[in-house]
Scaffold this active site. Structure first.
Site, PDB file in Angstrom:
ATOM      1  N   THR A  30       0.832  -1.212   0.000  1.00 58.41           N
ATOM      2  CA  THR A  30       0.000   0.000   0.000  1.00 58.41           C
ATOM      3  C   THR A  30       0.859   1.251   0.000  1.00 58.41           C
ATOM      4  O   THR A  30       2.013   1.242   0.455  1.00 58.41           O
ATOM      5  CB  THR A  30      -0.882   0.066   1.263  1.00 58.41           C
ATOM      6  OG1 THR A  30      -0.036   0.193   2.414  1.00 58.41           O
ATOM      7  CG2 THR A  30      -1.751  -1.153   1.416  1.00 58.41           C
ATOM      8  N   THR A  33       4.697   2.414   1.238  1.00 55.15           N
ATOM      9  CA  THR A  33       5.484   1.180   1.168  1.00 55.15           C
ATOM     10  C   THR A  33       5.582   0.700  -0.277  1.00 55.15           C
ATOM     11  O   THR A  33       6.660   0.328  -0.754  1.00 55.15           O
ATOM     12  CB  THR A  33       4.854   0.081   2.043  1.00 55.15           C
ATOM     13  OG1 THR A  33       4.663   0.586   3.367  1.00 55.15           O
ATOM     14  CG2 THR A  33       5.739  -1.149   2.093  1.00 55.15           C
ATOM     15  N   VAL A  61      -9.114   5.029   4.540  1.00 55.32           N
ATOM     16  CA  VAL A  61      -9.614   3.683   4.244  1.00 55.32           C
ATOM     17  C   VAL A  61      -8.881   3.150   3.021  1.00 55.32           C
ATOM     18  O   VAL A  61      -8.988   3.710   1.935  1.00 55.32           O
ATOM     19  CB  VAL A  61     -11.143   3.693   3.980  1.00 55.32           C
ATOM     20  CG1 VAL A  61     -11.613   2.306   3.560  1.00 55.32           C
ATOM     21  CG2 VAL A  61     -11.896   4.169   5.208  1.00 55.32           C
ATOM     22  N   LYS A  62      -8.098   2.091   3.236  1.00 56.14           N
ATOM     23  CA  LYS A  62      -7.418   1.444   2.106  1.00 56.14           C
ATOM     24  C   LYS A  62      -7.294  -0.065   2.288  1.00 56.14           C
ATOM     25  O   LYS A  62      -7.402  -0.820   1.332  1.00 56.14           O
ATOM     26  CB  LYS A  62      -6.045   2.073   1.858  1.00 56.14           C
ATOM     27  CG  LYS A  62      -5.159   2.218   3.074  1.00 56.14           C
ATOM     28  CD  LYS A  62      -3.945   3.089   2.749  1.00 56.14           C
ATOM     29  CE  LYS A  62      -3.118   3.380   3.998  1.00 56.14           C
ATOM     30  NZ  LYS A  62      -2.048   4.344   3.738  1.00 56.14           N
ATOM     31  N   LYS A 133      -4.333 -12.927  15.638  1.00 51.17           N
ATOM     32  CA  LYS A 133      -5.420 -13.828  16.037  1.00 51.17           C
ATOM     33  C   LYS A 133      -5.340 -15.150  15.278  1.00 51.17           C
ATOM     34  O   LYS A 133      -5.588 -16.225  15.840  1.00 51.17           O
ATOM     35  CB  LYS A 133      -6.778 -13.159  15.785  1.00 51.17           C
ATOM     36  CG  LYS A 133      -7.970 -14.047  16.112  1.00 51.17           C
ATOM     37  CD  LYS A 133      -9.284 -13.295  15.990  1.00 51.17           C
ATOM     38  CE  LYS A 133     -10.470 -14.205  16.335  1.00 51.17           C
ATOM     39  NZ  LYS A 133     -11.751 -13.472  16.392  1.00 51.17           N
ATOM     40  N   HIS A 267      21.262   0.773  49.912  1.00 53.52           N
ATOM     41  CA  HIS A 267      19.874   0.369  50.096  1.00 53.52           C
ATOM     42  C   HIS A 267      18.895   1.526  49.864  1.00 53.52           C
ATOM     43  O   HIS A 267      17.975   1.759  50.640  1.00 53.52           O
ATOM     44  CB  HIS A 267      19.671  -0.235  51.478  1.00 53.52           C
ATOM     45  CG  HIS A 267      20.482  -1.460  51.721  1.00 53.52           C
ATOM     46  ND1 HIS A 267      20.557  -2.503  50.826  1.00 53.52           N
ATOM     47  CD2 HIS A 267      21.285  -1.808  52.756  1.00 53.52           C
ATOM     48  CE1 HIS A 267      21.356  -3.440  51.291  1.00 53.52           C
ATOM     49  NE2 HIS A 267      21.817  -3.053  52.458  1.00 53.52           N
ATOM     50  N   GLU A 319      30.356  -1.832  45.195  1.00 60.98           N
ATOM     51  CA  GLU A 319      29.703  -2.813  44.322  1.00 60.98           C
ATOM     52  C   GLU A 319      29.396  -2.253  42.947  1.00 60.98           C
ATOM     53  O   GLU A 319      29.557  -2.937  41.936  1.00 60.98           O
ATOM     54  CB  GLU A 319      28.409  -3.336  44.955  1.00 60.98           C
ATOM     55  CG  GLU A 319      27.772  -4.419  44.087  1.00 60.98           C
ATOM     56  CD  GLU A 319      26.529  -5.036  44.685  1.00 60.98           C
ATOM     57  OE1 GLU A 319      25.974  -5.948  44.054  1.00 60.98           O
ATOM     58  OE2 GLU A 319      26.108  -4.609  45.773  1.00 60.98           O
TER      59      GLU A 319
END
Length: 510
Positions: A30, A33, A61-62, A133, A267, A319
């Site tokens: 589309t 891209t 909407v495509k 899904k 701490h 440390e």
């Protein structure tokens, strides 16, 4: 085999498409891209040609079409689904590569709401969710970093159910994070950041060997890319507890601009701090506050660590060391110290994210608030409520003490002398206990508090803390004020020749 490619982030998409074609895939694409692929000589079919339905409403909407979503969603092991797909000419779209409109980048570059709305992806999340899904038949790819792995798996016939399942999880994480970002933004814009729901979304950086204790699992996540791109490990493996202590250490050490200060944490609380003319002197002075607690602690240096400082640090067991840079000869100095862990974040000074909101877990939920910070105006505009005024040097020490106090567990008090913390009382159930505990520790360390200043993150409810401070020679105090006994506190300060300032703002840290 059909692969649908529709990405906002075009990085690597050309090479990915070439790899798919070499494996026998037809490319369906589309808009931008498709244009990118065609410009690079890659044959692809326009989705509009395939659906025989043009893009509508400026591209809103495509891909929202049965031939797209049907091709993704139909169940390959369901004969009725297969028959319907064949009847309507719906292709088998077995790979979907989609990443979403750059909503985050948009809200960072503009406040124009129409532009922001147009950068909310609709078709993209729909295709991602559909493919995820139906992962039993469809491979979903949402991250350009996965392109190489996907091609390798396809080439070696390892497009297994387990692999598609892992990609499915990534896909739902991708859309969930996207929706969380939009919802939080809308609540920030229209509801002051506190809407009907709030979402905390982070990306896994790495697991830790365990959590606070060996029987707890642990991992750390990031909101943006600080820990994966800016925070670097030079030596050792970071632990869950290291991360929380580093958070405290760097917050304090980065609170003083580009000053070469040093913060030492044990701490979660500071046991040393100093701001001198260079990092070496700052470290030496910071260590004096409590060199017993500093053993095995976390040191944050707001300056590059050179060989001289490395040699000084090596005299005791530290440390964790974190700094903007560790010079090569300094790093070499630590080679024989097997247990020290070394990290960098920043350039010339420490760099740390400053999140606008803060939350704490409570059983069954969390509490959310705006992040706390000390504004320099709080100190500059603090009201002198005593007869005596602080000197310029005392005001500098008051600023240091006040900023540190805001980052120490309440109830707390912080004593500073000559730009170095000389005593701290933290996490006590009463403020006078914090005052006494700090004094006792300083005395045990053989420190002279005479002439030091004192800061409290909340008001003194009684004059007792001022009386204790006077006994050891405190010369100036800064606190928010606001107690019903402020008059008693002021009177006590005047009686003992102490300069007293009210900032007007409390900085509890529970």
């Amino acid at each position: 085999m059909v692969a649908l490619l529709s990405v906002s982030n075009k990085s690597g998409i050309v090479e990915f498409a070439e790899g798919l074609i070499s494996l026998g895939y037809e490319i369906l694409s589309t808009g931008g891209t498709l244009k990118t692929l065609e410009q690079n000589g890659i044959q692809a079919l326009d989705v509009s040609q395939y659906t025989q339905s043009p893009e509508m409403f400026d591209g809103r909407v495509k891909t929202l079409h049965p031939k797209v979503h049907g091709g993704i969603l139909y169940r390959r092991n369901n004969s009725e689904d297969v028959a319907i797909a064949k009847h309507f000419g719906i292709a088998d779209i077995s790979l979907v590569c989609v990443n979403l409109y750059p909503f985050k980048a948009t809200i960072e570059r503009t406040d124009d709401f129409n532009t922001i709305i147009e950068n909310i992806d609709i078709g993209g999340p729909s295709m991602v969710r559909a493919a995820a899904k139906n992962f039993t038949s469809v491979l979903i790819v949402t991250n350009p970093n996965d392109y190489t792995k996907v091609l390798e798996n396809l080439q070696s016939n390892k497009n297994t159910l387990e692999f598609r399942q892992s990609m499915m999880i990534k896909a739902f994480e991708h859309t969930a994070g996207y929706d969380c970002m939009i919802a939080n933004y809308m609540n920030q814009r229209f509801n002051g950041g506190f809407g009907g729901a709030h979402f905390i979304s982070g990306k896994l950086v790495a697991p830790t060997r365990y959590g606070e204790n060996p029987h707890q699992k642990g991992a750390y996540y990031e909101f943006e890319n600080f820990y994966s791109n800016i925070f670097k490990t030079l030596k050792g493996e970071i632990s869950f507890n290291n991360l929380t202590d580093i958070n405290s250490a760097v917050k304090i050490a980065s609170s003083f601009g580009d000053a070469p200060c040093v913060s030492i944490i044990k701490h979660g609380n500071p046991c040393g701090f100093a701001l001198k003319s260079n990092a070496l002197e700052s470290y030496k002075e910071a260590l004096k506050c409590d060199n017993i607690s500093a053993f095995g602690g976390v040191v944050a240096v707001n300056a590059p660590v050179d060989i001289a400082l490395a040699q000084e640090i090596n005299k005791i067991f530290i440390e964790v060391l974190v700094a903007p840079q560790i010079l090569p000869e300094a790093l070499k100095e630590f080679e024989n110290k097997k247990k020290i862990k070394i990290f960098t974040c920043g350039g010339k000074t420490l760099k740390f994210p400053k999140d606008t909101q803060d939350f704490k877990h409570i059983e069954g939920g969390f509490v959310l608030q705006d992040s706390d910070c000390v504004e320099i105006s709080e100190i500059k505009n603090a009201q002198c409520v005593s007869q005596r005024q602080a000197t310029e040097a005392q005001m500098q020490d008051l600023e240091i003490a006040y900023k540190i106090a805001a980052l120490v567990k309440s109830n707390c008090v912080v004593y500073v002398k000559n730009s170095a913390m000389v005593a701290v009382g933290m996490g006590m159930t009463s403020r006078v206990d914090a005052t006494k505990a700090a004094i006792k520790k300083a005395q045990d360390m053989g420190l002279d508090l005479k002439g030091c200043v004192l800061a409290s993150e909340a008001f003194f409810p009684f004059k007792d803390s001022i009386e204790e401070a006077h006994k050891v020679g405190v010369s100036a105090v800064i606190e928010p004020g606001g107690s019903i006994r402020d008059d008693e506190v002021i009177e006590c300060a005047n009686a003992n020749g102490i300069a007293l300032y009210f900032s007007g703002k409390r900085h509890f840290l529970h």
